[in-house]
Design an enzyme around this catalytic site. Structure first.
Site, PDB file in Angstrom:
ATOM      1  N   SER A  10       0.911  -1.308   0.029  1.00 20.34           N
ATOM      2  CA  SER A  10      -0.001  -0.243  -0.058  1.00 20.34           C
ATOM      3  C   SER A  10       1.125   0.973  -0.104  1.00 20.34           C
ATOM      4  O   SER A  10       1.527   1.351   1.296  1.00 20.34           O
ATOM      5  CB  SER A  10      -0.647   0.677   1.055  1.00 20.34           C
ATOM      6  N   HIS A  53      -0.955  -1.524  -4.242  1.00 19.92           N
ATOM      7  CA  HIS A  53      -2.429  -1.043  -3.604  1.00 19.92           C
ATOM      8  C   HIS A  53      -2.304   0.463  -4.137  1.00 19.92           C
ATOM      9  O   HIS A  53      -1.586   1.521  -2.417  1.00 19.92           O
ATOM     10  CB  HIS A  53      -3.072  -1.438  -1.970  1.00 19.92           C
ATOM     11  N   ASP A  89      -4.761   3.347  -1.712  1.00 24.09           N
ATOM     12  CA  ASP A  89      -6.284   3.571  -1.028  1.00 24.09           C
ATOM     13  C   ASP A  89      -6.373   5.203  -1.493  1.00 24.09           C
ATOM     14  O   ASP A  89      -5.887   6.313  -0.583  1.00 24.09           O
ATOM     15  CB  ASP A  89      -5.709   3.807   0.178  1.00 24.09           C
ATOM     16  N   MET A 110      -9.539   7.392  -0.176  1.00 22.83           N
ATOM     17  CA  MET A 110      -9.896   8.131   1.402  1.00 22.83           C
ATOM     18  C   MET A 110     -10.570   9.164   1.609  1.00 22.83           C
ATOM     19  O   MET A 110      -9.509  10.350   1.025  1.00 22.83           O
ATOM     20  CB  MET A 110      -8.627   8.000   2.375  1.00 22.83           C
ATOM     21  N   HIS A 159      -7.997   0.747  -3.963  1.00 21.86           N
ATOM     22  CA  HIS A 159      -8.845   0.091  -2.927  1.00 21.86           C
ATOM     23  C   HIS A 159      -9.946   2.139  -2.341  1.00 21.86           C
ATOM     24  O   HIS A 159      -9.230   2.753  -1.504  1.00 21.86           O
ATOM     25  CB  HIS A 159      -8.531  -0.074  -2.190  1.00 21.86           C
ATOM     26  N   MET A 175     -12.313   4.399  -0.501  1.00 15.40           N
ATOM     27  CA  MET A 175     -12.647   4.234   0.875  1.00 15.40           C
ATOM     28  C   MET A 175     -12.972   5.441   0.727  1.00 15.40           C
ATOM     29  O   MET A 175     -13.150   6.296   1.594  1.00 15.40           O
ATOM     30  CB  MET A 175     -12.063   4.116   1.901  1.00 15.40           C
ATOM     31  N   MET A 226     -11.289  -6.135   5.444  1.00 22.23           N
ATOM     32  CA  MET A 226     -10.465  -5.140   6.184  1.00 22.23           C
ATOM     33  C   MET A 226     -10.046  -6.009   7.774  1.00 22.23           C
ATOM     34  O   MET A 226     -10.972  -6.364   8.640  1.00 22.23           O
ATOM     35  CB  MET A 226     -10.891  -4.172   5.926  1.00 22.23           C
ATOM     36  N   GLY A 242      -2.688   3.994   8.148  1.00 23.28           N
ATOM     37  CA  GLY A 242      -2.075   2.579   8.139  1.00 23.28           C
ATOM     38  C   GLY A 242      -1.278   2.181   9.823  1.00 23.28           C
ATOM     39  O   GLY A 242      -1.752   3.322  10.507  1.00 23.28           O
ATOM     40  N   ASP A 278      -6.592  -6.460   4.143  1.00 22.31           N
ATOM     41  CA  ASP A 278      -5.818  -5.488   4.368  1.00 22.31           C
ATOM     42  C   ASP A 278      -6.171  -4.718   5.920  1.00 22.31           C
ATOM     43  O   ASP A 278      -7.191  -4.801   6.648  1.00 22.31           O
ATOM     44  CB  ASP A 278      -6.481  -4.577   3.099  1.00 22.31           C
TER      45      ASP A 278
HETATM   46  C1  DX5 Z   1      -6.141   0.929   5.587  1.00 29.61           C
HETATM   47  C2  DX5 Z   1      -5.435   0.768   4.093  1.00 29.61           C
HETATM   48  C3  DX5 Z   1      -4.395   0.191   4.095  1.00 29.61           C
HETATM   49  C4  DX5 Z   1      -3.333   0.453   4.972  1.00 29.61           C
HETATM   50  C5  DX5 Z   1      -2.795  -0.929   5.486  1.00 29.61           C
HETATM   51  O1  DX5 Z   1      -7.656   2.065   5.867  1.00 29.61           O
HETATM   52  O2  DX5 Z   1      -7.019   0.447   3.435  1.00 29.61           O
HETATM   53  O3  DX5 Z   1      -5.182  -0.744   2.512  1.00 29.61           O
HETATM   54  O4  DX5 Z   1      -2.576   1.347   4.144  1.00 29.61           O
HETATM   55  O5  DX5 Z   1      -1.682   0.006   5.927  1.00 29.61           O
HETATM   56  P1  DX5 Z   1      -0.613  -1.359   6.996  1.00 29.61           P
HETATM   57  O6  DX5 Z   1      -0.518  -2.660   6.540  1.00 29.61           O
HETATM   58  O7  DX5 Z   1       0.131  -0.625   7.774  1.00 29.61           O
HETATM   59  O8  DX5 Z   1      -1.807  -1.437   8.432  1.00 29.61           O
HETATM   60 ZN    ZN Z   2      -6.400  -0.354   1.623  1.00 28.26          ZN
END
Ligand code: DX5
Ligand code: ZN
Length: 219
Positions: free
Chosen positions: A9, A34, A36, A38, A67, A69, A141, A148, A179
């Site tokens: 990610s 990946h 992310d 948001m 992904h 969100m 999830m 992260g 994830d």
């Molecule tokens: C969280 C994200 C993840 C995140 C994972 O909302 O969807 O993809 O970046 O990070 P780590 O591996 O540090 O938990």
């Molecule tokens: Zn993610």
């Protein structure tokens, strides 16, 4: 043995040198990247979106694993595919009814991408049943989405096992992705119960050697 894919990610990458970071994970053997997204509404954080994806999606040969969100996935799905998403994964919780879920899946497919569906830790895995014959990927999830670096929630393991059993019983072919909080130890647990794709942010990008980190996830 079946193939395990790693999807670093880039939320945990150093954005000052994003291009270099992308080349490094590809060189280190990651098959997926990946991404992310948001929106500060569906989750309590804001990351990056369509223009950034557009700039980077063609600069490597990994699968652009996007992904989203966001609260209005139906509104933006086709724009993410146009920006280069190969797999576009939306959240079940962001849609209001079955009709909307089926609609977003067909929009993604018509645009030529693969469709993924994701659930947050508090959503029951059985809620996915009626969509499993339509999707190409299911993302479980294993942390509350938004940030992260959080701790892996063991409750994800039963969901992965359920999806693996369901897939075999119904002769389906979706990939199972996990994830949140993935490291060498939690990855092993997920592989044991049938995961196909491991997303890892901080574990890869905080490592001194990306290749060693990625290899250690596959076990
Ligand atoms: C969280 C994200 C993840 C995140 C994972 O909302 O969807 O993809 O970046 O990070 P780590 O591996 O540090 O938990
Ligand atoms: Zn993610």
């Amino acid at each position: 043995m079946k193939k395990i894919y790693v999807s670093p990610s880039i939320l945990s990458a150093d954005f000052y040198k994003l291009g270099e970071e992308i080349s490094s994970i590809e060189f280190a053997g990651a098959e997926f990247m990946h991404f992310d997204v948001m929106d500060g509404h569906f989750v309590d954080n804001i990351s990056f979106g369509i223009p950034v994806l557009k700039s980077i999606s063609n600069t490597h040969h990994m699968v652009n694993d996007v992904h989203i969100m966001i609260s209005e996935p139906l509104r933006y799905a086709s724009r993410f595919v146009d920006a280069g998403a190969d797999i576009l994964t939306f959240h079940l919780e962001a849609l209001n009814n079955e009709e909307e879920v089926l609609k977003i899946i067909s929009i993604i497919h018509e645009k030529g991408a693969k469709a993924g569906i994701s659930i947050k830790p508090n959503t029951k895995v059985e809620e996915l049943d009626r969509y499993l014959y339509k999707v190409d990927l299911v993302l479980i999830m294993s942390v509350e989405p938004g940030f992260g670096g959080q701790k892996f929630m063991e409750s994800a393991l039963d969901k992965i096992a359920y999806l693996d059993k369901y897939k075999k019983e119904h002769s389906l072919s979706y990939l199972i992705e996990v994830d949140g909080g993935i490291n060498d130890i939690t990855a092993k647990k997920c592989i044991e119960v049938g995961v196909d794709v491991l997303v890892a942010g901080s574990y890869v990008f905080k490592a001194k050697n990306y290749k060693e980190a990625i290899d250690s996830l596959r076990g």
